[in-house]
Motif scaffolding. Structure first.
Motif: not given
Length: 380
Positions: A162-172
């Motif tokens: 979940a953290d890996s997916f969120d990192r890609i989808l986030s504005s970063s």
């Protein structure tokens, strides 16, 4: 002086007694935060779903053992997945609670992963449950997968999946041309917006980890429509924005590369007498030429750059038109042309609500693409 100090200390002591949060403090170790939810249908009951609830596992340095609920079969991991069959999400959380000695918390959910095997009605029902739950995080990302969500949420990652997916989808990560980012509240809003169909990105598990690209649209007549990553890029040029991306443009037997691509678009619908509705789109693109067709051996002049702009404009126009026709074939409008028509004339709401799918499928297109290219120069 001593009396004044005593009075001051007494006042500070009294203030500390009324500080909030002192008596309802709960240790973080007593909570287990659900950070991802996967949903897929069960084979034997259409009303029941299989939910995958992912929670992080925090261990002390040097602590061994196995992951909670693994029964000693799995090695120690930084997350654990509860796979529960239930009629509703709340029931699944209640069942998962019987396997955990910590209170399950919903305020930090980062990802909702839907199976593409769900029907349009099932998508609406489940999303409605999430939105009505006051504890559910409404900024969760909505993604789709053609694989079992329980397997995708077990992908090999350095962080929790979940953290890996969120990192890609986030504005970063600024490059999102090959996928889309949809929040839960946006997905639910589009279900009820007149003249627009909801959509989300796609996640696939790979032997070495995962891949986040593509686009998925739930439709009425079948389960889902999917776009490839390349088609998703042109979808984003049409109805979203593309920033910080590079790709090649085909020019006959040759090709040239562009980068730092930035796009803007404007949609509208007009009436053409005798031909029905016309779907109009104006797309403006700014980019930098990274590689010319001679690989830098021949300097580009103003005439060459203008020709590149025409070639790139024609290619994008053809690709965008093909994507629109693909959705017209299924009478599905994820672009928001119908919503634009209602915005232009609110009295058209009833017409769009009842007749737009049919009229959208038979509408003609008018796509205008304006490309502006720059070249930084070449080293010699």
């Amino acid at each position: 002086m001593i009396r004044q100090r005593i009075i001051t200390l007494s006042w500070l002591t009294l203030c500390m007694l009324f500080l909030p949060g002192c008596w309802d403090y709960q240790k973080i170790n007593d909570r287990s935060q659900i950070i991802a939810v996967g949903v897929e249908p069960t084979s034997d009951n259409q009303k029941m779903f299989t939910y995958t609830l992912q929670v992080p596992v925090f261990q002390q340095p040097g602590q061994g053992g196995t992951a909670p609920g693994s029964g000693g079969e799995e090695p120690t991991s930084n997350y654990h997945n509860y796979v529960i069959s239930a009629l509703s999400f709340d029931e699944a959380v209640s069942k998962a609670q019987t396997q955990s000695d910590k209170g399950l918390y919903l305020g930090n959910i980062q990802l909702i992963l839907y199976s593409t095997k769900l029907s349009h009605a099932q998508f609406r029902r489940i999303t409605g449950e999430f939105m009505r739950n006051p504890r559910f995080e409404k900024l969760s990302w909505v993604e789709f997968t053609s694989q079992p969500p329980s397997e995708v949420l077990a992908a090999k990652t350095d962080l929790t999946p979940a953290d890996s997916f969120d990192r890609i989808l986030s504005s970063s990560v600024k490059q999102h041309g090959y996928t889309v980012r949809t929040h839960l509240w946006e997905f639910w809003r589009d279900f009820w917006t007149i003249g627009r169909q909801p959509y989300g990105g796609e996640i696939q598990k790979t032997p070495t980890g995962f891949r986040v690209d593509g686009l998925v649209v739930p439709v009425q007549h079948n389960h889902c429509m999917e776009l490839t990553p390349e088609e998703t890029l042109y979808f984003n040029m049409l109805c979203r924005r593309v920033q910080s991306i590079s790709f090649n443009v085909i020019d006959g037997a040759e090709s040239f590369g562009v980068g730092e691509v930035k796009t803007k678009s404007n949609l509208s619908v007009s009436m053409n007498r005798g031909r029905g509705r016309v779907l109009r789109a104006q797309i403006r693109i700014n980019a930098v030429i990274l590689r010319d067709e001679s690989d830098g051996l021949v300097p580009l002049n103003h005439k060459d750059i203008k020709r590149y702009e025409r070639v790139m404009s024609d290619q994008i126009k053809v690709q965008v038109d093909q994507i629109i026709k693909k959705f017209q074939h299924n009478e599905t409008d994820p672009f928001g042309f119908g919503e634009t028509l209602v915005t232009q004339n609110p009295r058209m709401a009833e017409y769009v609500s009842s007749r737009w799918p049919h009229d959208f499928a038979h509408a003609t297109t008018n796509i205008q693409v304006e490309v502006r290219l720059k070249r930084k120069g070449a080293l010699r």
